[in-house]
Scaffold this motif. Sequence first.
Motif, PDB file in Angstrom:
ATOM      1  N   VAL A   1       0.892  -1.153   0.000  1.00 36.27           N
ATOM      2  CA  VAL A   1       0.000   0.000   0.000  1.00 36.27           C
ATOM      3  C   VAL A   1       0.935   1.209   0.000  1.00 36.27           C
ATOM      4  O   VAL A   1       1.545   1.539   1.009  1.00 36.27           O
ATOM      5  CB  VAL A   1      -0.940   0.001   1.224  1.00 36.27           C
ATOM      6  N   PHE A   2       1.076   1.825  -1.154  1.00 39.33           N
ATOM      7  CA  PHE A   2       2.073   2.876  -1.340  1.00 39.33           C
ATOM      8  C   PHE A   2       1.816   4.089  -0.449  1.00 39.33           C
ATOM      9  O   PHE A   2       2.746   4.714   0.045  1.00 39.33           O
ATOM     10  CB  PHE A   2       2.142   3.285  -2.814  1.00 39.33           C
ATOM     11  N   GLU A   3       0.555   4.431  -0.205  1.00 40.14           N
ATOM     12  CA  GLU A   3       0.236   5.561   0.673  1.00 40.14           C
ATOM     13  C   GLU A   3       0.822   5.353   2.069  1.00 40.14           C
ATOM     14  O   GLU A   3       1.249   6.302   2.712  1.00 40.14           O
ATOM     15  CB  GLU A   3      -1.289   5.769   0.783  1.00 40.14           C
ATOM     16  N   THR A   4       0.844   4.095   2.523  1.00 41.06           N
ATOM     17  CA  THR A   4       1.414   3.779   3.831  1.00 41.06           C
ATOM     18  C   THR A   4       2.926   3.959   3.814  1.00 41.06           C
ATOM     19  O   THR A   4       3.501   4.591   4.701  1.00 41.06           O
ATOM     20  CB  THR A   4       1.073   2.325   4.238  1.00 41.06           C
TER      21      THR A   4
ATOM     22  N   HIS B   1       4.598   6.881  -9.167  1.00 42.59           N
ATOM     23  CA  HIS B   1       3.453   7.594  -8.594  1.00 42.59           C
ATOM     24  C   HIS B   1       3.720   9.094  -8.539  1.00 42.59           C
ATOM     25  O   HIS B   1       4.861   9.513  -8.381  1.00 42.59           O
ATOM     26  CB  HIS B   1       3.193   7.126  -7.150  1.00 42.59           C
ATOM     27  N   ASP B   2       2.640   9.866  -8.603  1.00 41.47           N
ATOM     28  CA  ASP B   2       2.676  11.307  -8.368  1.00 41.47           C
ATOM     29  C   ASP B   2       1.814  11.592  -7.153  1.00 41.47           C
ATOM     30  O   ASP B   2       0.727  11.013  -6.999  1.00 41.47           O
ATOM     31  CB  ASP B   2       2.097  12.080  -9.560  1.00 41.47           C
TER      32      ASP B   2
ATOM     33  N   ALA C   1      -4.933  20.997  -3.039  1.00 42.67           N
ATOM     34  CA  ALA C   1      -5.258  21.961  -4.095  1.00 42.67           C
ATOM     35  C   ALA C   1      -4.968  21.409  -5.491  1.00 42.67           C
ATOM     36  O   ALA C   1      -5.191  22.083  -6.487  1.00 42.67           O
ATOM     37  CB  ALA C   1      -4.465  23.248  -3.879  1.00 42.67           C
ATOM     38  N   GLY C   2      -4.445  20.172  -5.561  1.00 43.95           N
ATOM     39  CA  GLY C   2      -4.148  19.566  -6.850  1.00 43.95           C
ATOM     40  C   GLY C   2      -2.763  19.882  -7.383  1.00 43.95           C
ATOM     41  O   GLY C   2      -2.466  19.608  -8.550  1.00 43.95           O
ATOM     42  N   VAL C   3      -1.901  20.440  -6.538  1.00 42.12           N
ATOM     43  CA  VAL C   3      -0.541  20.800  -6.942  1.00 42.12           C
ATOM     44  C   VAL C   3       0.380  19.595  -6.731  1.00 42.12           C
ATOM     45  O   VAL C   3       0.343  18.952  -5.678  1.00 42.12           O
ATOM     46  CB  VAL C   3      -0.029  22.008  -6.118  1.00 42.12           C
ATOM     47  N   LEU C   4       1.201  19.298  -7.738  1.00 45.68           N
ATOM     48  CA  LEU C   4       2.167  18.208  -7.621  1.00 45.68           C
ATOM     49  C   LEU C   4       3.172  18.537  -6.533  1.00 45.68           C
ATOM     50  O   LEU C   4       3.808  19.595  -6.567  1.00 45.68           O
ATOM     51  CB  LEU C   4       2.897  17.999  -8.953  1.00 45.68           C
ATOM     52  N   VAL C   5       3.331  17.642  -5.548  1.00 43.86           N
ATOM     53  CA  VAL C   5       4.298  17.875  -4.466  1.00 43.86           C
ATOM     54  C   VAL C   5       5.447  16.878  -4.483  1.00 43.86           C
ATOM     55  O   VAL C   5       6.515  17.158  -3.947  1.00 43.86           O
ATOM     56  CB  VAL C   5       3.622  17.875  -3.073  1.00 43.86           C
ATOM     57  N   ALA C   6       5.239  15.706  -5.084  1.00 46.18           N
ATOM     58  CA  ALA C   6       6.312  14.710  -5.110  1.00 46.18           C
ATOM     59  C   ALA C   6       6.042  13.669  -6.174  1.00 46.18           C
ATOM     60  O   ALA C   6       4.900  13.449  -6.585  1.00 46.18           O
ATOM     61  CB  ALA C   6       6.421  14.016  -3.754  1.00 46.18           C
ATOM     62  N   ARG C   7       7.131  13.036  -6.607  1.00 47.83           N
ATOM     63  CA  ARG C   7       7.057  11.879  -7.505  1.00 47.83           C
ATOM     64  C   ARG C   7       7.820  10.752  -6.833  1.00 47.83           C
ATOM     65  O   ARG C   7       8.821  10.991  -6.156  1.00 47.83           O
ATOM     66  CB  ARG C   7       7.685  12.204  -8.857  1.00 47.83           C
ATOM     67  N   TYR C   8       7.345   9.529  -7.043  1.00 51.34           N
ATOM     68  CA  TYR C   8       7.965   8.362  -6.420  1.00 51.34           C
ATOM     69  C   TYR C   8       8.278   7.295  -7.456  1.00 51.34           C
ATOM     70  O   TYR C   8       7.534   7.113  -8.415  1.00 51.34           O
ATOM     71  CB  TYR C   8       7.020   7.737  -5.387  1.00 51.34           C
ATOM     72  N   GLU C   9       9.354   6.592  -7.210  1.00 50.02           N
ATOM     73  CA  GLU C   9       9.713   5.394  -7.965  1.00 50.02           C
ATOM     74  C   GLU C   9       9.903   4.301  -6.910  1.00 50.02           C
ATOM     75  O   GLU C   9      10.690   4.462  -5.981  1.00 50.02           O
ATOM     76  CB  GLU C   9      11.005   5.619  -8.730  1.00 50.02           C
ATOM     77  N   THR C  10       9.165   3.219  -7.042  1.00 52.09           N
ATOM     78  CA  THR C  10       9.256   2.097  -6.113  1.00 52.09           C
ATOM     79  C   THR C  10       9.686   0.879  -6.911  1.00 52.09           C
ATOM     80  O   THR C  10       9.274   0.714  -8.057  1.00 52.09           O
ATOM     81  CB  THR C  10       7.876   1.821  -5.462  1.00 52.09           C
ATOM     82  N   TYR C  11      10.509   0.022  -6.312  1.00 50.66           N
ATOM     83  CA  TYR C  11      11.011  -1.129  -7.055  1.00 50.66           C
ATOM     84  C   TYR C  11      11.114  -2.367  -6.180  1.00 50.66           C
ATOM     85  O   TYR C  11      11.254  -2.299  -4.968  1.00 50.66           O
ATOM     86  CB  TYR C  11      12.374  -0.812  -7.692  1.00 50.66           C
TER      87      TYR C  11
ATOM     88  N   VAL D   1       8.544  -1.332   7.625  1.00 53.65           N
ATOM     89  CA  VAL D   1       9.988  -1.403   7.405  1.00 53.65           C
ATOM     90  C   VAL D   1      10.391  -0.477   6.259  1.00 53.65           C
ATOM     91  O   VAL D   1      11.399   0.222   6.336  1.00 53.65           O
ATOM     92  CB  VAL D   1      10.445  -2.856   7.130  1.00 53.65           C
ATOM     93  N   LEU D   2       9.589  -0.431   5.203  1.00 55.21           N
ATOM     94  CA  LEU D   2       9.910   0.414   4.060  1.00 55.21           C
ATOM     95  C   LEU D   2       9.656   1.902   4.312  1.00 55.21           C
ATOM     96  O   LEU D   2      10.118   2.748   3.561  1.00 55.21           O
ATOM     97  CB  LEU D   2       9.148  -0.030   2.814  1.00 55.21           C
ATOM     98  N   GLN D   3       8.939   2.249   5.389  1.00 56.39           N
ATOM     99  CA  GLN D   3       8.705   3.660   5.705  1.00 56.39           C
ATOM    100  C   GLN D   3       9.970   4.340   6.205  1.00 56.39           C
ATOM    101  O   GLN D   3      10.111   5.544   6.072  1.00 56.39           O
ATOM    102  CB  GLN D   3       7.666   3.800   6.819  1.00 56.39           C
ATOM    103  N   ARG D   4      10.854   3.616   6.788  1.00 62.99           N
ATOM    104  CA  ARG D   4      12.039   4.210   7.408  1.00 62.99           C
ATOM    105  C   ARG D   4      12.823   5.025   6.408  1.00 62.99           C
ATOM    106  O   ARG D   4      13.070   4.597   5.287  1.00 62.99           O
ATOM    107  CB  ARG D   4      12.908   3.120   8.021  1.00 62.99           C
ATOM    108  N   LEU D   5      13.264   6.173   6.815  1.00 63.14           N
ATOM    109  CA  LEU D   5      13.985   7.072   5.925  1.00 63.14           C
ATOM    110  C   LEU D   5      15.486   6.947   6.137  1.00 63.14           C
ATOM    111  O   LEU D   5      16.142   7.869   6.595  1.00 63.14           O
ATOM    112  CB  LEU D   5      13.538   8.521   6.150  1.00 63.14           C
ATOM    113  N   GLY D   6      16.033   5.807   5.796  1.00 58.37           N
ATOM    114  CA  GLY D   6      17.463   5.606   5.949  1.00 58.37           C
ATOM    115  C   GLY D   6      18.274   6.437   4.993  1.00 58.37           C
ATOM    116  O   GLY D   6      19.456   6.661   5.200  1.00 58.37           O
ATOM    117  N   GLY D   7      17.665   6.931   3.934  1.00 57.41           N
ATOM    118  CA  GLY D   7      18.412   7.652   2.917  1.00 57.41           C
ATOM    119  C   GLY D   7      17.985   9.091   2.750  1.00 57.41           C
ATOM    120  O   GLY D   7      17.977   9.588   1.645  1.00 57.41           O
TER     121      GLY D   7
END
Length: 123
Positions: free
Chosen positions: A7-10, A39-40, A45-55, A103-109
Amino acid sequence: MLFQAPVFETIFRTPVEHRLVIRGSRSRGAPMDGVRWFHDEFDAAGVLVARYETYDEIDASGAARCGWRRYDAAGRLVARHEVPMRWSALVALQQSRRGAEIVLQRLGGQLGPTPRSRHGLAA
């Protein structure tokens, strides 16, 4: 075990008032086996705030890994996190998809400003 995508939102900790939109995915076969999702994230307000690449993949050297990269609206890499195993192995290790997502939420980088040398150039 049946593959259950994260679940990418998580994983991205997307605020409830934001919208996460999948732009697409890519799969590939051996010797580099895996899948990538794109993902975008838009604010209320509909403004793009981030883009994601998951693998979730086996890289060219044969190493398993899964993770993500976050880019700001200008396309700069601002955060990333990776674990050295496939998504299905992480789910099995954590005994749940929710545990694997945590586990994938952690911001190690987390990325910060580029270090500078004594001449003022990026190191």
